[in-house]
Design a protein around this motif. Structure first.
Motif, short mmCIF file in Angstrom:
data_model
loop_
_atom_site.label_atom_id
_atom_site.label_comp_id
_atom_site.label_asym_id
_atom_site.label_seq_id
_atom_site.Cartn_x
_atom_site.Cartn_y
_atom_site.Cartn_z
N UNK A 1 0.82 -1.21 0.00
CA UNK A 1 0.00 0.00 0.00
C UNK A 1 0.85 1.27 0.00
N UNK A 2 2.00 1.25 0.65
CA UNK A 2 2.86 2.43 0.75
C UNK A 2 3.54 2.79 -0.58
N UNK A 3 3.53 1.84 -1.52
CA UNK A 3 4.23 2.03 -2.78
C UNK A 3 5.53 1.23 -2.84
N UNK A 4 6.00 0.73 -1.71
CA UNK A 4 7.20 -0.11 -1.69
C UNK A 4 6.92 -1.43 -2.39
N UNK A 5 7.97 -2.03 -2.96
CA UNK A 5 7.82 -3.32 -3.64
C UNK A 5 8.99 -4.24 -3.30
N UNK A 6 8.70 -5.53 -3.31
CA UNK A 6 9.71 -6.58 -3.21
C UNK A 6 9.74 -7.31 -4.53
N UNK A 7 10.93 -7.58 -5.04
CA UNK A 7 11.05 -8.45 -6.20
C UNK A 7 11.59 -9.78 -5.69
N UNK A 8 10.81 -10.83 -5.86
CA UNK A 8 11.22 -12.17 -5.48
C UNK A 8 11.65 -12.88 -6.74
N UNK A 9 12.89 -13.39 -6.75
CA UNK A 9 13.49 -13.93 -7.98
C UNK A 9 13.99 -15.34 -7.74
N UNK A 10 13.89 -16.17 -8.79
CA UNK A 10 14.33 -17.55 -8.67
C UNK A 10 14.98 -18.02 -9.97
N UNK A 11 16.06 -18.76 -9.80
CA UNK A 11 16.74 -19.47 -10.89
C UNK A 11 17.38 -20.70 -10.27
N UNK A 12 17.36 -21.80 -10.97
CA UNK A 12 17.88 -23.06 -10.41
C UNK A 12 19.36 -22.99 -10.07
N UNK A 13 20.13 -22.15 -10.79
CA UNK A 13 21.58 -22.14 -10.57
C UNK A 13 22.04 -21.12 -9.51
N UNK A 14 21.12 -20.50 -8.81
CA UNK A 14 21.50 -19.57 -7.75
C UNK A 14 21.95 -20.37 -6.53
N UNK A 15 23.11 -20.01 -6.00
CA UNK A 15 23.67 -20.72 -4.85
C UNK A 15 23.05 -20.23 -3.55
N UNK A 16 22.91 -21.13 -2.61
CA UNK A 16 22.45 -20.76 -1.27
C UNK A 16 23.55 -19.98 -0.58
N UNK A 17 23.18 -18.88 0.04
CA UNK A 17 24.13 -18.10 0.84
C UNK A 17 23.94 -18.51 2.29
#
Length: 135
Positions: free
Chosen positions: A47-63
């Motif tokens: 509602x405030x205008x803020x946004x989250x981008x949630x992204x996924x790819x199989x080759x992204x390593x766990x941190x």
């Protein structure tokens, strides 16, 4: 100037989308899929205008994350603001009832906030906060 969005890599794209929509009132766009790059994402708008981008790819390593030690360089948390201390208390109860850990609080901080800390399903640290009003 404002922060347009914050992006989070995840292997749990649907779970994080559902979490931020259910518990924080976010609204999701239709899933974006780039077949060539094997990339998928959602933008969660608030509602405030803020946004989250949630992204996924199989080759992204766990941190590696140590949720018990936020004293590391880089991203440590982001905060959702609410209007009242009662809303902070209510959100803490709601998340705890759904099995999400409350790491600290609700409490009054030295810099004038009433807040609690929790983790999302991927272990990312969040705060829910309001300006402290003495009761």
């Amino acid at each position: 100037m404002k922060i347009e969005h914050i992006a989070i890599w995840t292997h749990n794209l649907e779970g994080l989308k559902d979490y931020y929509c259910q518990f924080f009132g976010g609204s999701s766009n239709k899933k974006y899929i780039n077949e060539k790059k094997q990339f998928q994402s959602y933008f969660i708008s608030f509602e405030s205008g803020a946004r989250l981008e949630l992204m996924s790819r199989a080759d992204i390593l766990e941190q590696p994350k140590n949720s018990n030690d936020p004293m590391q360089t880089g991203y440590t948390h982001f905060a959702f603001g609410v209007e009242t201390m009662a809303e902070v208390d209510s959100k803490a109860r709601e998340l705890a009832e759904h099995g999400f850990p409350i790491l600290s609080g609700p409490r009054v901080t030295g810099d004038g906030y009433y807040e609690f800390e929790t983790l999302d399903p991927d272990g990312n640290r969040l705060e829910v906060a309001t300006v402290y009003v003495k009761r």
